[in-house]
Design a protein around this motif. Structure first.
Motif, PDB file in Angstrom:
ATOM      1  N   ALA A  28      -3.618  -0.321  -7.913  1.00  0.00           N
ATOM      2  CA  ALA A  28      -4.213  -1.522  -7.333  1.00  0.00           C
ATOM      3  C   ALA A  28      -4.347  -2.623  -8.381  1.00  0.00           C
ATOM      4  CB  ALA A  28      -5.576  -1.187  -6.734  1.00  0.00           C
ATOM      5  N   HIS A  29      -4.736  -2.225  -9.595  1.00  0.00           N
ATOM      6  CA  HIS A  29      -4.955  -3.220 -10.640  1.00  0.00           C
ATOM      7  C   HIS A  29      -3.650  -3.893 -11.068  1.00  0.00           C
ATOM      8  CE1 HIS A  29      -7.278  -5.267 -13.608  1.00  0.00           C
ATOM      9  NE2 HIS A  29      -6.644  -4.737 -14.632  1.00  0.00           N
ATOM     10  N   ALA A  68       0.815  -1.226   0.000  1.00  0.00           N
ATOM     11  CA  ALA A  68       0.000   0.000   0.000  1.00  0.00           C
ATOM     12  C   ALA A  68       0.841   1.265   0.000  1.00  0.00           C
ATOM     13  CB  ALA A  68      -0.940  -0.018   1.200  1.00  0.00           C
ATOM     14  N   ASP A  69       1.974   1.242   0.675  1.00  0.00           N
ATOM     15  CA  ASP A  69       2.837   2.421   0.766  1.00  0.00           C
ATOM     16  C   ASP A  69       3.519   2.767  -0.543  1.00  0.00           C
ATOM     17  OD1 ASP A  69       2.714   3.544   3.234  1.00  0.00           O
ATOM     18  OD2 ASP A  69       4.050   2.062   4.150  1.00  0.00           O
ATOM     19  N   TRP A 109      -5.159   9.487  -5.282  1.00  0.00           N
ATOM     20  CA  TRP A 109      -6.173   8.460  -5.497  1.00  0.00           C
ATOM     21  C   TRP A 109      -6.065   7.830  -6.876  1.00  0.00           C
ATOM     22  CZ3 TRP A 109      -8.643   5.250  -2.737  1.00  0.00           C
ATOM     23  CH2 TRP A 109      -8.883   5.566  -1.387  1.00  0.00           C
ATOM     24  N   ARG A 130      -3.509   5.232  -6.581  1.00  0.00           N
ATOM     25  CA  ARG A 130      -3.986   4.063  -5.830  1.00  0.00           C
ATOM     26  C   ARG A 130      -4.958   3.220  -6.651  1.00  0.00           C
ATOM     27  NH1 ARG A 130      -5.523   6.303   0.137  1.00  0.00           N
ATOM     28  NH2 ARG A 130      -3.921   7.904   0.242  1.00  0.00           N
ATOM     29  N   LEU A 131      -5.888   3.913  -7.364  1.00  0.00           N
ATOM     30  CA  LEU A 131      -6.905   3.176  -8.120  1.00  0.00           C
ATOM     31  C   LEU A 131      -6.292   2.432  -9.300  1.00  0.00           C
ATOM     32  CD1 LEU A 131      -9.857   5.733  -8.070  1.00  0.00           C
ATOM     33  CD2 LEU A 131      -9.685   3.572  -6.816  1.00  0.00           C
ATOM     34  N   ILE A 132      -5.353   3.072  -9.991  1.00  0.00           N
ATOM     35  CA  ILE A 132      -4.707   2.400 -11.123  1.00  0.00           C
ATOM     36  C   ILE A 132      -3.703   1.373 -10.615  1.00  0.00           C
ATOM     37  CG2 ILE A 132      -3.230   2.721 -13.153  1.00  0.00           C
ATOM     38  CD1 ILE A 132      -4.457   5.527 -13.412  1.00  0.00           C
ATOM     39  N   LEU A 135       2.522   2.584  -3.852  1.00  0.00           N
ATOM     40  CA  LEU A 135       1.844   2.995  -5.083  1.00  0.00           C
ATOM     41  C   LEU A 135       1.910   4.491  -5.284  1.00  0.00           C
ATOM     42  CD1 LEU A 135      -1.432   0.868  -4.927  1.00  0.00           C
ATOM     43  CD2 LEU A 135       0.877   0.161  -5.413  1.00  0.00           C
TER      44      LEU A 135
END
Lengths: 266, 104
Positions: free
Chosen positions: A113-114, A99-100, A106, A109-111, A102
């Motif tokens: 995550a994939h 998590a740290d 936002w 984070r959203l891109i 990316l």
């Protein structure tokens, strides 16, 4: 913190020498796997759009293989989706660990995550320091996404022309890639070694008995093995309280009251 | 809706939710250092379990000797700090040669 506060600052120069070459080799290795995935899916009777869409949206090699395996074997879409989800639940653990790395916006984070996969997790975990980890994540992640999807498309279009890819020993390449990637973490950390050894034994023993995906998750029980050992020095112990008089304890153990049910005595 | 399409979409949506867990919770929940450390070790444990099951099993059965032998060759090369390409080619090559020699 500092480098994460401004998005878009990932630079190639943040990667230690040689890491980009390693990353590129994983792109290549996964591209070969992607070609065989596309070919297997189409050879199994699925239309070309199934492996292609799956690779874009699901983007997880082992889950895609198992889902396609179940679909082409006539196992039904519900079983295929459930097995794939079970296999992919491990990405939740990776996403918590990464998590740290990316970035903080936002969008990132959203891109990002994939793009969380076994490979990106392994590359990030092999780096020290925020900048290197972030660069390793985005560079390996974006390249892998492109390589995977292009190769799956190529494989799906080429169809069954490739024949049996096991002939080339490619099925041994992926476990070897993972082994090479986790080796630095295992060398550096004895707790990780103990936990991983225990987890691997649990997973391999459980594999014939349980549905796909469960054995790997069960390996997390190996973490219990990491809790022992010298790695986490305990805080200096407080001086113990003086023990109770010994007569008190013998008194309890000598009790012969059998009328109480087991377990209720305490 | 086509059942296969529904399967792909459900699998994609669920997988994305798993992947979003970390980044979404990030900043809202302050994880203790001990837990973060455990997560890092946990990720390593998962990767090792994945490579072990990948090396030894195929479906619910044994993958045969050629594959784990090839992975072992790759592991020894990696242990000796051989370049990554050598590890990959060594593992695949050893497995391919063993199969060519009739070991499965």
């Amino acid at each position: 913190m500092d480098e994460g506060s401004r998005p878009g600052l990932v630079r190639l120069a943040h990667l230690p020498p040689g890491v980009l070459r390693d990353i590129a080799l994983v792109w290549l290795a996964d591209a070969v796997v992607g070609v065989s995935f596309g070919a297997i899916a189409v050879a199994g009777g699925l239309p070309v759009w199934v492996p292609v869409l799956m690779s874009l949206l699901v983007y997880a090699g082992s889950a895609q293989f198992s889902a396609v395996g179940i679909l082409t074997a006539g196992g039904g879409p519900v079983a295929a989706a459930a097995t794939g989800l079970l296999l992919n639940s491990r990405t939740a653990a990776f996403s918590l660990a990464l998590a740290d790395d990316l970035g903080r916006s936002w969008t990132a984070r959203l891109i990002g995550a994939h793009l969380i996969t076994d490979e990106t997790a392994a590359f990030v975990l092999a780096q020290n320091g925020g900048k290197q980890r972030k660069a390793a994540f985005w560079i390996s992640g974006i390249g892998l996404f492109v390589a995977w999807n292009l190769s799956v498309l190529a494989g799906a279009l080429a169809g069954s022309a490739l024949g049996d890819t096991d002939r080339f020993g490619l099925d041994a390449a992926f476990p070897a890639v993972l082994l090479a990637l986790v080796l630095p973490a295992l060398r550096a950390d004895s707790a990780a070694r103990r936990a991983s050894a225990a987890g691997a034994v649990i997973a391999v023993v459980a594999a014939p008995l349980l549905p796909a995906g469960v054995p790997v998750l069960l390996a997390l029980l190996g973490l219990l093995a990491a809790r022992r050992g010298p790695r986490h020095p305990r805080r200096p112990r407080r001086p113990r309280r003086p023990r109770r008089p010994r007569t008190d304890r013998t008194d309890r153990t000598d009790r012969t009251d059998h009328t109480t049910a087991p377990g209720s005595a305490s | 809706m086509n059942a296969t399409l529904a399967c792909v979409l459900a699998l994609a949506a669920g997988t994305y939710v798993f992947r979003l867990a970390g980044p979404a919770l990030h900043g809202r929940v302050e994880l203790p250092a001990r837990v973060q450390e455990l997560l890092t070790v946990g990720a390593t444990v998962l990767l090792v379990a994945l490579l072990a099951t990948g090396a030894f099993t195929e479906g619910q059965g044994f993958a045969g000797w050629a594959r784990p032998a090839g992975v072992l060759v790759g592991g020894v090369l990696a242990w000796c700090r051989a370049p990554f390409a050598v590890v990959v080619v060594g593992a695949a090559g050893a497995t391919a040669l063993l199969r060519l020699a009739g070991v499965h």
